[in-house]
Design a protein around this motif. Structure first.
Motif, PDB file in Angstrom:
ATOM      1  N   ILE A 197      -1.696  -9.071 -12.178  1.00  0.00           N
ATOM      2  CA  ILE A 197      -0.257  -9.303 -12.196  1.00  0.00           C
ATOM      3  C   ILE A 197       0.454  -8.207 -12.986  1.00  0.00           C
ATOM      4  O   ILE A 197       1.610  -7.877 -12.695  1.00  0.00           O
ATOM      5  CB  ILE A 197       0.079 -10.706 -12.745  1.00  0.00           C
ATOM      6  N   ILE A 198      -0.213  -7.608 -13.954  1.00  0.00           N
ATOM      7  CA  ILE A 198       0.365  -6.452 -14.642  1.00  0.00           C
ATOM      8  C   ILE A 198       0.594  -5.323 -13.640  1.00  0.00           C
ATOM      9  O   ILE A 198       1.655  -4.694 -13.609  1.00  0.00           O
ATOM     10  CB  ILE A 198      -0.548  -5.993 -15.794  1.00  0.00           C
ATOM     11  N   ASN A 199      -0.405  -5.073 -12.804  1.00  0.00           N
ATOM     12  CA  ASN A 199      -0.292  -4.023 -11.797  1.00  0.00           C
ATOM     13  C   ASN A 199       0.839  -4.323 -10.822  1.00  0.00           C
ATOM     14  O   ASN A 199       1.647  -3.449 -10.472  1.00  0.00           O
ATOM     15  CB  ASN A 199      -1.618  -3.891 -11.046  1.00  0.00           C
ATOM     16  N   ALA A 227       0.812  -1.211   0.000  1.00  0.00           N
ATOM     17  CA  ALA A 227       0.000   0.000   0.000  1.00  0.00           C
ATOM     18  C   ALA A 227       0.846   1.262   0.000  1.00  0.00           C
ATOM     19  O   ALA A 227       0.385   2.335  -0.386  1.00  0.00           O
ATOM     20  CB  ALA A 227      -0.931   0.002   1.217  1.00  0.00           C
ATOM     21  N   GLY A 228       2.098   1.174   0.441  1.00  0.00           N
ATOM     22  CA  GLY A 228       2.961   2.338   0.518  1.00  0.00           C
ATOM     23  C   GLY A 228       4.367   2.034   0.046  1.00  0.00           C
ATOM     24  O   GLY A 228       4.802   0.887   0.058  1.00  0.00           O
ATOM     25  N   GLY A 229       5.094   3.073  -0.380  1.00  0.00           N
ATOM     26  CA  GLY A 229       6.451   2.905  -0.872  1.00  0.00           C
ATOM     27  C   GLY A 229       6.621   3.579  -2.216  1.00  0.00           C
ATOM     28  O   GLY A 229       5.644   4.005  -2.851  1.00  0.00           O
ATOM     29  N   ASP A 230       7.859   3.700  -2.675  1.00  0.00           N
ATOM     30  CA  ASP A 230       8.161   4.437  -3.906  1.00  0.00           C
ATOM     31  C   ASP A 230       7.445   3.886  -5.132  1.00  0.00           C
ATOM     32  O   ASP A 230       7.020   4.636  -6.007  1.00  0.00           O
ATOM     33  CB  ASP A 230       9.674   4.431  -4.161  1.00  0.00           C
ATOM     34  N   PHE A 231       7.304   2.575  -5.227  1.00  0.00           N
ATOM     35  CA  PHE A 231       6.687   1.963  -6.411  1.00  0.00           C
ATOM     36  C   PHE A 231       5.444   1.151  -6.046  1.00  0.00           C
ATOM     37  O   PHE A 231       5.020   0.281  -6.809  1.00  0.00           O
ATOM     38  CB  PHE A 231       7.707   1.066  -7.123  1.00  0.00           C
ATOM     39  N   ALA A 232       4.863   1.437  -4.884  1.00  0.00           N
ATOM     40  CA  ALA A 232       3.740   0.641  -4.377  1.00  0.00           C
ATOM     41  C   ALA A 232       2.593   0.595  -5.380  1.00  0.00           C
ATOM     42  O   ALA A 232       2.209   1.608  -5.968  1.00  0.00           O
ATOM     43  CB  ALA A 232       3.250   1.214  -3.051  1.00  0.00           C
ATOM     44  N   SER A 233       2.061  -0.616  -5.568  1.00  0.00           N
ATOM     45  CA  SER A 233       0.951  -0.787  -6.515  1.00  0.00           C
ATOM     46  C   SER A 233      -0.385  -1.007  -5.822  1.00  0.00           C
ATOM     47  O   SER A 233      -1.431  -0.935  -6.461  1.00  0.00           O
ATOM     48  CB  SER A 233       1.243  -1.971  -7.445  1.00  0.00           C
ATOM     49  N   GLY A 234      -0.369  -1.318  -4.526  1.00  0.00           N
ATOM     50  CA  GLY A 234      -1.613  -1.484  -3.792  1.00  0.00           C
ATOM     51  C   GLY A 234      -2.384  -2.733  -4.172  1.00  0.00           C
ATOM     52  O   GLY A 234      -1.848  -3.669  -4.764  1.00  0.00           O
ATOM     53  N   ILE A 237       7.251  -4.674  -9.039  1.00  0.00           N
ATOM     54  CA  ILE A 237       8.436  -5.536  -9.045  1.00  0.00           C
ATOM     55  C   ILE A 237       9.518  -4.956  -9.954  1.00  0.00           C
ATOM     56  O   ILE A 237      10.709  -4.943  -9.604  1.00  0.00           O
ATOM     57  CB  ILE A 237       8.062  -6.955  -9.509  1.00  0.00           C
ATOM     58  N   LEU A 238       9.099  -4.447 -11.115  1.00  0.00           N
ATOM     59  CA  LEU A 238      10.037  -3.919 -12.112  1.00  0.00           C
ATOM     60  C   LEU A 238      10.403  -2.459 -11.853  1.00  0.00           C
ATOM     61  O   LEU A 238      11.188  -1.883 -12.612  1.00  0.00           O
ATOM     62  CB  LEU A 238       9.432  -4.065 -13.508  1.00  0.00           C
ATOM     63  N   LYS A 239       9.794  -1.862 -10.825  1.00  0.00           N
ATOM     64  CA  LYS A 239      10.073  -0.472 -10.450  1.00  0.00           C
ATOM     65  C   LYS A 239       9.816   0.497 -11.612  1.00  0.00           C
ATOM     66  O   LYS A 239      10.658   1.326 -11.969  1.00  0.00           O
ATOM     67  CB  LYS A 239      11.499  -0.329  -9.912  1.00  0.00           C
ATOM     68  N   VAL A 240       8.640   0.380 -12.193  1.00  0.00           N
ATOM     69  CA  VAL A 240       8.229   1.252 -13.291  1.00  0.00           C
ATOM     70  C   VAL A 240       7.896   2.629 -12.742  1.00  0.00           C
ATOM     71  O   VAL A 240       7.119   2.764 -11.792  1.00  0.00           O
ATOM     72  CB  VAL A 240       7.005   0.657 -14.023  1.00  0.00           C
TER      73      VAL A 240
END
Length: 349
Positions: A290-292, A136-143, A297-300
């Motif tokens: 999994i795209i989200n 839910a949080g972090g530089d690349f968080a996707s939730g 994971i890939l730090k997009v």
């Protein structure tokens, strides 16, 4: 903590995970890392026995290989399961113990939330290992990936509906939804918003009651959901629900859902095609989540734009599958598996 390796056909690594002090019992399965590190969610649910849980994690991890390849992601397929009822067995100690077990794979497997898990649970696991996404949080968080999974399935529903029924929207059609968990609930909201009438079932009566109150849905008994007079059937609960017993009951002409491994056997895809039922392969339709997660994971850097472009590409892949299936006179599942095999072969070359 005890981690025991298990030999499993077609899988690179499989482990039984036990921590008596924490109360953890579960499995981690890495099916393939040919395309990249294995990625797939962690689910927690009640199993009748350890063998049932092992079969589930093996099938799910294989499905993740197919799903990640179909979405054209640089990720392999893996999965983890915790045996227990998440409503009262889940504890921070169990989650942290699973996190330590995942950490021992040193990045060959990345986890995220699945059935019975939440972004808050992922944060607990992330205290023990960095190989966690869906935070839910972090530089690349996707939730929570559930809304994106549901959007991908909704796109597939509309795509298959155009092919089989000739309609550009769901207005006036009936959609039966099996399972109103995180993804099923979001999907039901989307199809209702597109003008469809809902018939729903779930093991939790409160979820069904909420769907009736919010969307005017019609309730169906669990065993009756297959034979409702729906135009579209959306399996969004457990796998294996499309089989020799249920397929003859189906009155729907389109089947598209969020559940993993919907076909009990490969022959069931052919069985539906023979009945004139258009089945959109689950590992393509439900790839949005999994795209989200992959973006994390890939730090997009620009996750929303990247995810949107990948969803568009996934929808195009589904269109190509349905066109090829019609042209060749084969099941869409056979075409989808061929596309995955081709992408895997190119990666191995």
């Amino acid at each position: 903590m005890r981690i025991t390796a298990i030999d499993a056909e077609e899988h690179e690594e499989v482990y039984r995970v036990e921590d008596a002090e924490a109360g953890l019992k579960g499995f981690i399965a890495v099916h393939s890392t040919r395309l990249g590190p294995a990625a797939g969610g962690l689910r927690m649910r009640v199993y009748r026995c350890d063998d049932e849980a092992l079969r589930d994690v093996l099938n799910l991890s294989r499905g993740m290989t197919f799903k990640n390849a179909a979405a054209d992601l640089p990720l392999g397929g893996g999965k983890a399961v915790i045996i227990g009822d998440p409503s009262h067995d889940k504890t921070p100690a169990i989650l942290r113990a699973m996190g330590r077990a995942i950490g021992q794979l040193e990045g060959r497997y990345w986890t995220a939330e699945d059935m019975g898990m939440t972004p808050d649970d992922m944060a607990v696991i992330a205290a023990e290992t960095p190989f966690v996404a869906g935070l839910a949080g972090g530089d690349f968080a996707s939730g929570d990936p559930s809304p994106v999974t549901a959007l991908g399935v909704f796109n597939a529903v509309r795509r298959a509906t155009r092919h089989r029924l000739g309609y550009d929207s769901l207005y006036g059609l009936t959609v039966s939804v099996q399972g109103l968990g995180n993804v099923g609930r979001h999907l039901a909201q989307l199809v209702h918003g597109d003008g469809a009438h809902l018939v729903v079932t779930d093991i939790d009566p409160a979820r069904v009651a909420a769907a009736i109150a919010e969307w005017g849905a019609e309730a169906a008994a669990e065993d009756d959901i297959y034979k409702t007079g729906a135009d579209i059937f959306a399996p969004c609960a457990i796998g294996g629900v499309l089989n020799a017993e249920t397929i003859p009951q189906l009155r729907a002409r389109v089947v598209v859902g969020a559940a993993n491994n919907q076909l009990a056997t490969p022959a069931d895809g052919d069985r539906m095609a023979q009945r004139g039922i258009l089945y959109a392969p689950d590992f393509v339709a439900n790839g949005g989540g999994i795209i989200n997660v992959a973006a994390e994971i890939l730090k997009v850097a620009d996750r929303p734009s990247w995810v949107a472009s990948k969803l568009t590409a996934l929808d195009a892949t589904m269109e190509a599958i349905l066109v090829a299936a019609r042209t060749e006179g084969v099941s869409p599942n056979a075409v989808a598996e061929r596309i995955v095999a081709e992408r895997m072969s190119r990666a191995a070359a």
